[in-house]
Motif scaffolding. Structure first.
Motif, mmCIF file in Angstrom:
data_model
loop_
_atom_site.group_PDB
_atom_site.id
_atom_site.type_symbol
_atom_site.label_atom_id
_atom_site.label_comp_id
_atom_site.label_asym_id
_atom_site.label_seq_id
_atom_site.Cartn_x
_atom_site.Cartn_y
_atom_site.Cartn_z
ATOM 1 N N LEU A 48 -34.710 14.981 27.825
ATOM 2 C CA LEU A 48 -34.377 14.401 26.517
ATOM 3 C C LEU A 48 -33.671 13.067 26.698
ATOM 4 O O LEU A 48 -34.001 12.083 26.041
ATOM 5 N N LEU A 49 -32.703 13.057 27.619
ATOM 6 C CA LEU A 49 -31.886 11.873 27.835
ATOM 7 C C LEU A 49 -32.752 10.699 28.303
ATOM 8 O O LEU A 49 -32.439 9.545 28.024
ATOM 9 N N CYS A 50 -33.833 10.979 29.026
ATOM 10 C CA CYS A 50 -34.673 9.886 29.526
ATOM 11 C C CYS A 50 -35.755 9.485 28.531
ATOM 12 O O CYS A 50 -36.029 8.303 28.347
ATOM 13 N N THR A 51 -36.405 10.474 27.876
ATOM 14 C CA THR A 51 -37.544 10.116 27.032
ATOM 15 C C THR A 51 -37.117 9.555 25.685
ATOM 16 O O THR A 51 -37.810 8.724 25.121
ATOM 17 N N LEU A 52 -35.984 10.022 25.150
ATOM 18 C CA LEU A 52 -35.633 9.592 23.797
ATOM 19 C C LEU A 52 -35.365 8.079 23.717
ATOM 20 O O LEU A 52 -35.908 7.414 22.842
ATOM 21 N N PRO A 53 -34.556 7.505 24.639
ATOM 22 C CA PRO A 53 -34.392 6.049 24.603
ATOM 23 C C PRO A 53 -35.709 5.291 24.816
ATOM 24 O O PRO A 53 -35.953 4.282 24.146
ATOM 25 N N ILE A 54 -36.572 5.792 25.730
ATOM 26 C CA ILE A 54 -37.863 5.124 25.936
ATOM 27 C C ILE A 54 -38.649 5.120 24.628
ATOM 28 O O ILE A 54 -39.165 4.093 24.176
#
Lengths: 195, 206
Positions: A48-54
């Motif tokens: 979640l932490l990686c995909t949401l900002p992307i």
């Protein structure tokens, strides 16, 4: 202060499981013991932490691009592609550099690609129209942590539940649903909290 | 052949119901059951998506390399969901707003992917279409039952029409506010499972 508020809110008030029922399938399937539940919970926070900002950046580009065309309808398919690709990369990296961890998490990593909590996070991000990348990241961390908390709690309860007498027809799935319902009621006490 | 078609159609609705027996597709199902209308629209969308996704992937089943099948499946399902979403936006905007992210989440609905993996990749297109439609219907049935109780007890209405007469309220009857909140959806499904497993003893877990 706003960040802390958003963070606490996304853990307790807007909890992915108890308020929106996101990621229910793996939540119910993988919560039989605390150890695997912890593994899946950590993996969900990370993805979640990686995909949401992307996805936040991509969404900004789609709705406000140099050609002046609103490509918002494409967001769904691009979000899922980013998530699927990212889980694939994570899986390969973990397999290469941490084989022991891969052995423990192996089965759950690909499961995350179709976990509603991940896609749901991106869709809520789109709906809430966050002001910046920071807010999106804080929201991702909070909702991931909320999901982690929920699955570890349920796993702990279910471990105990094995020793109690449950009516035959309620055993397994039935009693789990009712347990989650009662936990959700407990979490409702956080409603309306803001810092 | 007729018996087989009947089996494909009826099994997912009762004996192999995707929600209560296989525990698939819970994610998007609980949040849309506050009102019967939303539940009906959601069920219809899921029936269409599972049916068509099964049909299309069954047609493609011999041409997809096994290694990349998940991506192909996701693309086909995502395309169908976007179509459904755009159609709802055009013709039923208020309902689409109310269902919010849950229409988009049909993509990750385990029923869709589960039926493709378990059925469509090994069966003929027509049988797959029926299987998809029947599984969607089994999902819809539970949704409608839950939504029926939640709307009736929580708001005293069905499909927006008042069912419980004014005189009841004057006599002191009150709507149960808890039923509209998330926890009751889970408990209601728990109760449905309880009833179903009491009737069909072979489904009980040891």
């Amino acid at each position: 202060m706003e960040y802390i508020n958003l963070f606490v809110k996304s853990i307790f008030v807007d909890n992915m499981i108890f308020a929106y029922f996101l990621g229910m399938c793996s939540y119910l399937a993988v919560s039989k013991n605390v150890k695997t539940a912890t593994g899946l919970g950590v993996a969900v926070i990370f993805v979640l932490l990686c995909t949401l900002p992307i996805n936040y950046l991509i969404n900004g580009f789609l709705t406000n691009n140099p050609w002046g065309v609103d490509l918002g309808f494409l967001s769904l398919i691009i979000f899922i592609a980013v998530i699927a690709a990212f889980t694939q990369i994570v899986e390969m990296v973990v397999e290469k550099f941490a084989p022991a961890l891969y052995g423990q998490l192996g089965i759950y990593l690909p499961l995350i690609a179709v976990n509603c909590a991940i896609l749901g996070g991106s869709l809520f991000m789109q709906q809430k129209e966050f002001a910046g990348l920071g807010e999106a990241a804080v929201y991702a961390a909070g909702s991931g942590l909320g999901w982690f908390l929920a699955i570890v709690c349920l796993a702990a309860i279910r471990e105990r539940l094995q020793y109690s007498k449950v009516p035959a027809a309620l055993k397994g799935t039935g009693i789990t649903f009712i347990t989650v319902g009662l936990m959700a009621m407990a979490f409702m006490t956080f409603m309306g909290i803001s810092l | 052949m007729d018996a087989k078609i009947k089996e494909t159609l009826l099994n997912p609705i009762f004996k192999g119901n995707p929600i209560t027996v296989l525990v698939l597709g819970i994610c998007s199902s609980l949040a849309v059951t506050v009102e019967l209308k939303g539940a009906l629209v959601m069920s219809l969308s899921v029936i269409i998506v599972t049916g068509l996704a099964n049909f299309i992937l069954s047609l493609l089943r011999n041409t997809i390399p096994m290694r990349v099948r998940i991506i192909v499946q996701l693309v086909v399902v995502a395309m169908l969901v976007i179509l459904v979403d755009e159609i709802l936006k055009a013709f039923a905007y208020p309902v689409e707003k109310q269902l919010s992210v849950y229409i988009g989440l049909i993509i990750t609905n385990c029923i869709v992917m589960g039926r493709i993996e378990a059925f469509a990749l090994g069966n003929k297109p027509f049988a797959s279409l029926l299987d998809g439609l029947a599984n969607g219907a089994g999902y819809g049935l539970i949704l409608v039952i839950v939504a029926f109780f939640r709307e009736l007890l929580g708001s005293g209405t069905l499909l927006g029409a008042r069912i419980i007469p004014e005189s009841f309220y004057e006599a002191g009857y009150m709507n149960n506010g808890l039923v509209i909140l998330p926890p009751m959806a889970l408990i209601l499904i728990g109760c449905i499972i309880w009833v179903q497993r009491s009737l069909q003893k072979d489904l009980q877990e040891k």
